[in-house]
Design a protein around this motif. Structure first.
Motif, PDB file in Angstrom:
ATOM      1  N   ALA A   1     -54.010 -73.805 -97.861  1.00 51.49           N
ATOM      2  CA  ALA A   1     -52.973 -74.458 -98.653  1.00 51.49           C
ATOM      3  C   ALA A   1     -52.337 -73.469 -99.630  1.00 51.49           C
ATOM      4  O   ALA A   1     -53.005 -72.552-100.127  1.00 51.49           O
ATOM      5  CB  ALA A   1     -53.568 -75.635 -99.415  1.00 51.49           C
ATOM      6  N   PRO A   2     -51.063 -73.652 -99.907  1.00 51.33           N
ATOM      7  CA  PRO A   2     -50.394 -72.801-100.895  1.00 51.33           C
ATOM      8  C   PRO A   2     -51.071 -72.918-102.271  1.00 51.33           C
ATOM      9  O   PRO A   2     -51.589 -73.978-102.632  1.00 51.33           O
ATOM     10  CB  PRO A   2     -48.971 -73.368-100.956  1.00 51.33           C
TER      11      PRO A   2
ATOM     12  N   ILE B   1     -53.215 -62.175 -89.899  1.00 52.88           N
ATOM     13  CA  ILE B   1     -52.363 -62.754 -90.910  1.00 52.88           C
ATOM     14  C   ILE B   1     -53.193 -63.751 -91.718  1.00 52.88           C
ATOM     15  O   ILE B   1     -53.926 -64.563 -91.159  1.00 52.88           O
ATOM     16  CB  ILE B   1     -51.162 -63.478 -90.268  1.00 52.88           C
ATOM     17  N   ILE B   2     -53.044 -63.691 -92.996  1.00 54.55           N
ATOM     18  CA  ILE B   2     -53.596 -64.700 -93.894  1.00 54.55           C
ATOM     19  C   ILE B   2     -52.388 -65.369 -94.526  1.00 54.55           C
ATOM     20  O   ILE B   2     -51.582 -64.724 -95.182  1.00 54.55           O
ATOM     21  CB  ILE B   2     -54.509 -64.085 -94.968  1.00 54.55           C
ATOM     22  N   ALA B   3     -52.267 -66.668 -94.295  1.00 58.86           N
ATOM     23  CA  ALA B   3     -51.089 -67.380 -94.774  1.00 58.86           C
ATOM     24  C   ALA B   3     -51.495 -68.539 -95.666  1.00 58.86           C
ATOM     25  O   ALA B   3     -52.406 -69.297 -95.335  1.00 58.86           O
ATOM     26  CB  ALA B   3     -50.284 -67.892 -93.593  1.00 58.86           C
ATOM     27  N   ALA B   4     -50.818 -68.650 -96.784  1.00 56.76           N
ATOM     28  CA  ALA B   4     -51.003 -69.774 -97.690  1.00 56.76           C
ATOM     29  C   ALA B   4     -49.727 -70.598 -97.625  1.00 56.76           C
ATOM     30  O   ALA B   4     -48.803 -70.407 -98.400  1.00 56.76           O
ATOM     31  CB  ALA B   4     -51.279 -69.283 -99.105  1.00 56.76           C
ATOM     32  N   LEU B   5     -49.676 -71.499 -96.645  1.00 57.80           N
ATOM     33  CA  LEU B   5     -48.463 -72.274 -96.451  1.00 57.80           C
ATOM     34  C   LEU B   5     -48.739 -73.558 -95.710  1.00 57.80           C
ATOM     35  O   LEU B   5     -49.808 -73.761 -95.161  1.00 57.80           O
ATOM     36  CB  LEU B   5     -47.414 -71.452 -95.695  1.00 57.80           C
ATOM     37  N   LYS B   6     -47.723 -74.427 -95.707  1.00 56.36           N
ATOM     38  CA  LYS B   6     -47.769 -75.702 -94.996  1.00 56.36           C
ATOM     39  C   LYS B   6     -46.553 -75.774 -94.087  1.00 56.36           C
ATOM     40  O   LYS B   6     -45.675 -74.931 -94.134  1.00 56.36           O
ATOM     41  CB  LYS B   6     -47.673 -76.880 -95.972  1.00 56.36           C
ATOM     42  N   GLY B   7     -46.497 -76.809 -93.294  1.00 58.92           N
ATOM     43  CA  GLY B   7     -45.295 -77.100 -92.525  1.00 58.92           C
ATOM     44  C   GLY B   7     -45.153 -76.279 -91.269  1.00 58.92           C
ATOM     45  O   GLY B   7     -46.139 -75.892 -90.638  1.00 58.92           O
ATOM     46  N   ASP B   8     -43.881 -76.022 -90.925  1.00 60.20           N
ATOM     47  CA  ASP B   8     -43.574 -75.353 -89.663  1.00 60.20           C
ATOM     48  C   ASP B   8     -44.210 -73.976 -89.548  1.00 60.20           C
ATOM     49  O   ASP B   8     -44.705 -73.599 -88.486  1.00 60.20           O
ATOM     50  CB  ASP B   8     -42.057 -75.226 -89.479  1.00 60.20           C
ATOM     51  N   GLY B   9     -44.195 -73.217 -90.611  1.00 55.76           N
ATOM     52  CA  GLY B   9     -44.804 -71.887 -90.580  1.00 55.76           C
ATOM     53  C   GLY B   9     -46.285 -71.949 -90.265  1.00 55.76           C
ATOM     54  O   GLY B   9     -46.800 -71.167 -89.455  1.00 55.76           O
ATOM     55  N   ALA B  10     -46.965 -72.882 -90.881  1.00 55.57           N
ATOM     56  CA  ALA B  10     -48.390 -73.066 -90.599  1.00 55.57           C
ATOM     57  C   ALA B  10     -48.602 -73.522 -89.161  1.00 55.57           C
ATOM     58  O   ALA B  10     -49.539 -73.069 -88.493  1.00 55.57           O
ATOM     59  CB  ALA B  10     -48.993 -74.074 -91.576  1.00 55.57           C
TER      60      ALA B  10
END
Length: 86
Positions: A23-24, A1-10
């Motif tokens: 970072a998003p 998975i490559i995720a551009a997100l912050k917070g709980d999901g990260a």
């Protein structure tokens, strides 16, 4: 998975060691993570996939989520009864 997100999901993805996070809206970091995944061995990619699967099954499967909802509802009913009786 490559995720551009912050917070709980990260936080969830980081805890599972199942992907790369940036970072998003950071196109350069997303591109870098794509290259990192492409450069990983098949074994490393498979391990990330297994980590994600295990994390979902241990924390977010249908049965786990049903139990969580049941607990929430049970606690709400108990709290409501306490208010009525208190």
């Amino acid at each position: 998975i490559i995720a551009a997100l912050k917070g709980d999901g990260a936080d969830v993805l980081s805890a599972s060691q199942g992907g790369l996070i940036c970072a998003p809206c950071d196109a350069a970091a997303i591109a870098d993570n794509i290259l990192k995944i492409a450069d990983m061995s098949e074994d490393a990619r498979m391990l990330m996939g297994k980590n994600n699967y295990n994390n979902v099954m241990n924390h977010f499967s249908k049965n786990i989520m049903i139990k969580r909802i049941e607990n929430i509802l049970t606690n709400a009913i108990k709290a409501n009864k306490s208010l009525k009786n208190g």
